[in-house]
Scaffold this motif. Structure first.
Motif, PDB file in Angstrom:
ATOM      1  N   VAL A 110       1.041  -1.263   0.133  1.00  0.00           N
ATOM      2  CA  VAL A 110       0.122   0.248  -0.137  1.00  0.00           C
ATOM      3  C   VAL A 110       0.985   1.196  -0.190  1.00  0.00           C
ATOM      4  O   VAL A 110       0.439   2.324  -0.815  1.00  0.00           O
ATOM      5  N   ARG A 111       1.942   1.253   0.802  1.00  0.00           N
ATOM      6  CA  ARG A 111       2.760   2.401   0.900  1.00  0.00           C
ATOM      7  C   ARG A 111       3.606   2.591  -0.631  1.00  0.00           C
ATOM      8  O   ARG A 111       3.911   3.691  -1.097  1.00  0.00           O
ATOM      9  N   ALA A 112       3.871   1.441  -1.039  1.00  0.00           N
ATOM     10  CA  ALA A 112       4.732   1.644  -2.483  1.00  0.00           C
ATOM     11  C   ALA A 112       3.525   2.061  -3.596  1.00  0.00           C
ATOM     12  O   ALA A 112       4.029   2.893  -4.293  1.00  0.00           O
ATOM     13  N   GLU A 113       2.460   1.706  -3.335  1.00  0.00           N
ATOM     14  CA  GLU A 113       1.413   2.157  -4.423  1.00  0.00           C
ATOM     15  C   GLU A 113       1.347   3.811  -4.130  1.00  0.00           C
ATOM     16  O   GLU A 113       1.210   4.698  -5.210  1.00  0.00           O
ATOM     17  N   ARG A 114       1.061   4.085  -2.801  1.00  0.00           N
ATOM     18  CA  ARG A 114       0.973   5.596  -2.629  1.00  0.00           C
ATOM     19  C   ARG A 114       2.138   6.443  -3.059  1.00  0.00           C
ATOM     20  O   ARG A 114       2.028   7.379  -3.808  1.00  0.00           O
ATOM     21  N   ARG A 115       3.275   6.099  -2.848  1.00  0.00           N
ATOM     22  CA  ARG A 115       4.769   6.714  -3.033  1.00  0.00           C
ATOM     23  C   ARG A 115       4.987   6.801  -4.622  1.00  0.00           C
ATOM     24  O   ARG A 115       5.242   7.800  -5.085  1.00  0.00           O
ATOM     25  N   ALA A 116       4.558   5.549  -5.340  1.00  0.00           N
ATOM     26  CA  ALA A 116       4.820   5.657  -6.627  1.00  0.00           C
ATOM     27  C   ALA A 116       4.034   6.675  -7.601  1.00  0.00           C
ATOM     28  O   ALA A 116       4.297   7.339  -8.272  1.00  0.00           O
ATOM     29  N   MET A 117       2.703   6.783  -6.858  1.00  0.00           N
ATOM     30  CA  MET A 117       1.885   7.555  -7.509  1.00  0.00           C
ATOM     31  C   MET A 117       2.321   9.126  -7.435  1.00  0.00           C
ATOM     32  O   MET A 117       2.440  10.016  -8.358  1.00  0.00           O
ATOM     33  N   GLU A 118       3.009   9.272  -6.034  1.00  0.00           N
ATOM     34  CA  GLU A 118       3.389  10.658  -5.708  1.00  0.00           C
ATOM     35  C   GLU A 118       4.824  10.929  -6.592  1.00  0.00           C
ATOM     36  O   GLU A 118       4.857  12.164  -7.294  1.00  0.00           O
ATOM     37  N   LEU A 119       5.388  10.105  -6.595  1.00  0.00           N
ATOM     38  CA  LEU A 119       6.726  10.276  -7.484  1.00  0.00           C
ATOM     39  C   LEU A 119       6.463  10.434  -8.908  1.00  0.00           C
ATOM     40  O   LEU A 119       7.158  11.341  -9.661  1.00  0.00           O
ATOM     41  N   GLN A 120       5.416   9.592  -9.424  1.00  0.00           N
ATOM     42  CA  GLN A 120       5.050   9.661 -10.881  1.00  0.00           C
ATOM     43  C   GLN A 120       4.624  10.993 -11.199  1.00  0.00           C
ATOM     44  O   GLN A 120       4.854  11.573 -12.385  1.00  0.00           O
ATOM     45  N   GLY A 121       3.738  11.655 -10.074  1.00  0.00           N
ATOM     46  CA  GLY A 121       3.292  13.314 -10.296  1.00  0.00           C
ATOM     47  C   GLY A 121       4.516  13.957 -10.518  1.00  0.00           C
ATOM     48  O   GLY A 121       4.288  15.047 -10.822  1.00  0.00           O
ATOM     49  N   TYR A 122       5.790  13.689  -9.896  1.00  0.00           N
ATOM     50  CA  TYR A 122       6.655  14.536 -10.082  1.00  0.00           C
ATOM     51  C   TYR A 122       7.539  14.382 -11.135  1.00  0.00           C
ATOM     52  O   TYR A 122       8.640  15.156 -11.449  1.00  0.00           O
ATOM     53  N   GLY A 123       7.105  13.355 -11.976  1.00  0.00           N
ATOM     54  CA  GLY A 123       7.541  13.188 -13.409  1.00  0.00           C
ATOM     55  C   GLY A 123       8.791  11.901 -13.235  1.00  0.00           C
ATOM     56  O   GLY A 123       9.396  11.865 -14.160  1.00  0.00           O
ATOM     57  N   GLU A 124       8.910  11.287 -12.038  1.00  0.00           N
ATOM     58  CA  GLU A 124       9.854  10.400 -11.946  1.00  0.00           C
ATOM     59  C   GLU A 124       9.506   9.174 -12.440  1.00  0.00           C
ATOM     60  O   GLU A 124       8.256   8.802 -12.506  1.00  0.00           O
ATOM     61  N   ASP A 125      10.369   8.548 -13.482  1.00  0.00           N
ATOM     62  CA  ASP A 125      10.103   7.361 -14.118  1.00  0.00           C
ATOM     63  C   ASP A 125      10.359   5.989 -12.949  1.00  0.00           C
ATOM     64  O   ASP A 125      11.273   5.288 -13.012  1.00  0.00           O
ATOM     65  N   VAL A 126       9.247   5.687 -12.336  1.00  0.00           N
ATOM     66  CA  VAL A 126       9.333   4.477 -11.292  1.00  0.00           C
ATOM     67  C   VAL A 126       8.016   3.678 -11.552  1.00  0.00           C
ATOM     68  O   VAL A 126       6.997   4.033 -12.077  1.00  0.00           O
ATOM     69  N   THR A 127       8.162   2.495 -11.024  1.00  0.00           N
ATOM     70  CA  THR A 127       6.907   1.471 -10.960  1.00  0.00           C
ATOM     71  C   THR A 127       6.652   1.194  -9.442  1.00  0.00           C
ATOM     72  O   THR A 127       7.496   1.487  -8.744  1.00  0.00           O
ATOM     73  N   VAL A 128       5.694   0.693  -9.175  1.00  0.00           N
ATOM     74  CA  VAL A 128       5.321  -0.097  -7.793  1.00  0.00           C
ATOM     75  C   VAL A 128       6.175  -0.967  -7.443  1.00  0.00           C
ATOM     76  O   VAL A 128       6.710  -0.688  -6.179  1.00  0.00           O
ATOM     77  N   GLU A 129       6.712  -1.934  -8.245  1.00  0.00           N
ATOM     78  CA  GLU A 129       7.967  -2.707  -7.806  1.00  0.00           C
ATOM     79  C   GLU A 129       8.989  -1.985  -7.537  1.00  0.00           C
ATOM     80  O   GLU A 129       9.797  -2.498  -6.508  1.00  0.00           O
ATOM     81  N   SER A 130       9.463  -1.009  -8.402  1.00  0.00           N
ATOM     82  CA  SER A 130      10.815  -0.390  -7.972  1.00  0.00           C
ATOM     83  C   SER A 130      10.762   0.194  -6.593  1.00  0.00           C
ATOM     84  O   SER A 130      11.592   0.436  -5.944  1.00  0.00           O
ATOM     85  N   VAL A 131       9.359   1.024  -6.276  1.00  0.00           N
ATOM     86  CA  VAL A 131       9.182   1.625  -5.145  1.00  0.00           C
ATOM     87  C   VAL A 131       9.289   0.933  -4.100  1.00  0.00           C
ATOM     88  O   VAL A 131       9.954   1.020  -2.803  1.00  0.00           O
ATOM     89  N   LEU A 132       8.740  -0.473  -4.229  1.00  0.00           N
ATOM     90  CA  LEU A 132       8.553  -1.567  -3.151  1.00  0.00           C
ATOM     91  C   LEU A 132       9.899  -1.823  -2.852  1.00  0.00           C
ATOM     92  O   LEU A 132      10.325  -2.099  -1.545  1.00  0.00           O
TER      93      LEU A 132
END
Ligand code: DC
Length: 216
Positions: A139-161
């Motif tokens: 759940v934390r990875a999904e939230r953070r991935a969405m936030e970082l994608q909002g800043y234009g960072e190229d991340v996935t839920v798996e990489s954030v996890l």
């Protein structure tokens, strides 16, 4: 003199503690200090100066020179700066260099919510109320991935996890001031809670703690 209201909010990476702390500060009419920004600013300045993240003394010198006015830098939110912050935060001299500013903060501003990893255990052990926030890692990875994608960072839920697991492990297992709930902290699991629900629950907890401590 009455001690200014001090609320300690500790918790894991991307648990929602930052947003919760901002809302609690607004609710109680006090100031919010995101202490992670001090470690992030230290890491940012180490990276900019070419200081190795494992050079404890050089990093501590940089930590001691942090200008609190620069903590609004949006660059502090970047994922790589967070990882670097977790690395510099393991050094005792870095933590020592940042301690007095955090500890003196509530009195200086007339009351504060401080959020971080060691607020209830080390920085403000006498805080009026302590909350420890956590949520399921995915759940934390999904939230953070969405936030970082909002800043234009190229991340996935798996990489954030993967990043999150590494950070949790380092933050919880370091020798000094590891991330853990203070023995008098109240646990708040935000996995299934909206931010509104988490805020209401935290206010209920804090109000009950303050009422129990109030002189009769
Ligand atoms: O809360 P954050 O993600 O901005 O924090 C970045 C890093 O800083 C975190 O991984 C560990 C460190 N930190 C710490 O050691 N103690 C604190 N009180 C706050 C942050």
């Amino acid at each position: 003199m009455k001690t200014p209201l001090t609320i300690a909010v500790d918790g894991t990476f991307a648990s929602g503690k930052g947003t919760l702390s901002r809302r609690l500060a607004a609710h109680y009419g006090i100031t919010h200090l995101d202490t992670g920004k001090l470690y992030r600013a230290t890491a940012r300045d180490c990276l900019a100066a070419g200081v190795a993240l494992d050079d404890a003394d050089a990093a501590a010198k940089i930590a001691g020179a942090i200008d609190p006015e620069t903590l609004t830098d949006p660059g502090l939110k970047a994922g790589p700066v967070g990882q670097a912050a977790s690395k510099v935060s393991v050094h005792p001299p870095v933590r020592a260099a940042l301690l007095a500013f955090q500890r003196d903060f509530p009195a200086k501003v007339g009351g504060a919510v401080l959020d971080g990893r060691d607020i209830g255990t080390v920085v403000c052990p006498d805080a009026h109320a302590k909350i420890f926030v956590n949520a399921d890692a995915r759940v934390r990875a999904e939230r953070r991935a969405m936030e970082l994608q909002g800043y234009g960072e190229d991340v996935t839920v798996e990489s954030v996890l993967a990043d999150l697991r590494e950070r949790d492990d380092r933050d919880m297992n370091r020798a000094i001031a590891p991330l853990k709930p203070a023995c008098d902290a109240h646990l708040l699991d935000t996995s299934a809670l909206s931010i509104d629900a988490a805020t209401s629950r935290a206010i209920e907890i804090i109000d009950a703690v303050l009422a129990a401590k109030a002189p009769t």
